[in-house]
Design an enzyme around this catalytic site. Structure first.
Site, PDB file in Angstrom:
ATOM      1  CG  HIS A  18      -1.892  -1.027   1.393  1.00 30.69           C
ATOM      2  ND1 HIS A  18      -1.996  -1.821   2.510  1.00 30.69           N
ATOM      3  CD2 HIS A  18      -2.885  -1.447   0.562  1.00 30.69           C
ATOM      4  CE1 HIS A  18      -3.000  -2.678   2.370  1.00 30.69           C
ATOM      5  NE2 HIS A  18      -3.554  -2.483   1.189  1.00 30.69           N
ATOM      6  CE  LYS A  42     -18.767 -12.792  10.500  1.00 33.78           C
ATOM      7  NZ  LYS A  42     -19.520 -12.910   9.307  1.00 33.78           N
ATOM      8  NE  ARG A  91      -2.665  -8.361  -3.805  1.00 37.05           N
ATOM      9  CZ  ARG A  91      -3.398  -8.499  -2.724  1.00 37.05           C
ATOM     10  NH1 ARG A  91      -2.853  -8.387  -1.554  1.00 37.05           N
ATOM     11  NH2 ARG A  91      -4.670  -8.758  -2.805  1.00 37.05           N
ATOM     12  CB  SER A 129      -4.210  -6.576   5.073  1.00 30.49           C
ATOM     13  OG  SER A 129      -3.906  -5.330   4.510  1.00 30.49           O
TER      14      SER A 129
END
Ligand code: PNS
Length: 164
Positions: A18, A42, A91, A129
């Site tokens: 990022h 969640k 990506r 991530s």
């Protein structure tokens, strides 16, 4: 090119992939709004304030970068900010379908929005991530993949209590 673009994402947490995209985006746009989607998810590891703090540290106070959050639809946020360009990193083939759907949905909702894709630098092609969190949760080293403050917070949050 001049102007302003939004770089939206979950950034849970921000990775070096990022950060590279922000740096390269700033070579094309004068200003970037890095916008954390704060819709309820969640399985988020970091709350929105933590994510914003990590991004702010990573961009090191660059006055060309505004770090903020939004709720609801990205297109509504973009419209409210009078911004027409969204940037996203790609990506690999696996990202393509999701990104294509999102870009087309956003254009349907807000015809003057345009999504610019930038290929993620090859050093970070495998970094997400999600996999950074997974590696860190098993005690793997992620220091080369995320900003230092993120690595520190990952360790603090995911540190396993020693087994007895
Ligand atoms: O980093 P991510 O999780 O790939 O980012 C996805 C994000 C936050 C850009 C996307 O989910 C989003 O824009 N969410 C806001 C809600 C919205 O506008 N959804 C419509 C997209 S089809």
């Amino acid at each position: 090119m001049q102007g302003i673009a939004i770089y939206p994402g979950s950034f849970d947490p921000i990775t070096n992939g990022h950060v590279g995209l922000i740096r390269r985006g700033l070579e094309i746009f004068d200003r970037l709004v890095v916008a954390v989607a704060s819709n309820r998810v969640k399985d988020a590891l970091f709350d929105v304030d933590e994510r914003l703090e990590m991004i702010r540290e990573a961009v090191n106070g660059d006055p060309r970068v505004e770090v903020t959050s939004f709720t609801g639809l990205l297109v509504d946020y973009a419209r409210s900010r009078n911004v027409r360009v969204v940037i996203r990193g790609l990506r690999a083939v696996a990202d393509f379908e999701y990104e294509l759907q999102m870009a087309n949905m956003n254009r349907k909702l807000y015809p003057s929005i345009e999504t610019f894709f930038m290929m993620t630098a090859e050093d970070y092609f495998f970094v997400s991530s999600r996999n950074v969190k997974e590696v860190a949760s098993f005690g793997g080293a992620v220091d080369a993949l995320v900003p230092a403050g993120v690595a520190r917070r990952l360790r603090a949050k995911l540190a396993q209590p020693p087994e007895r």
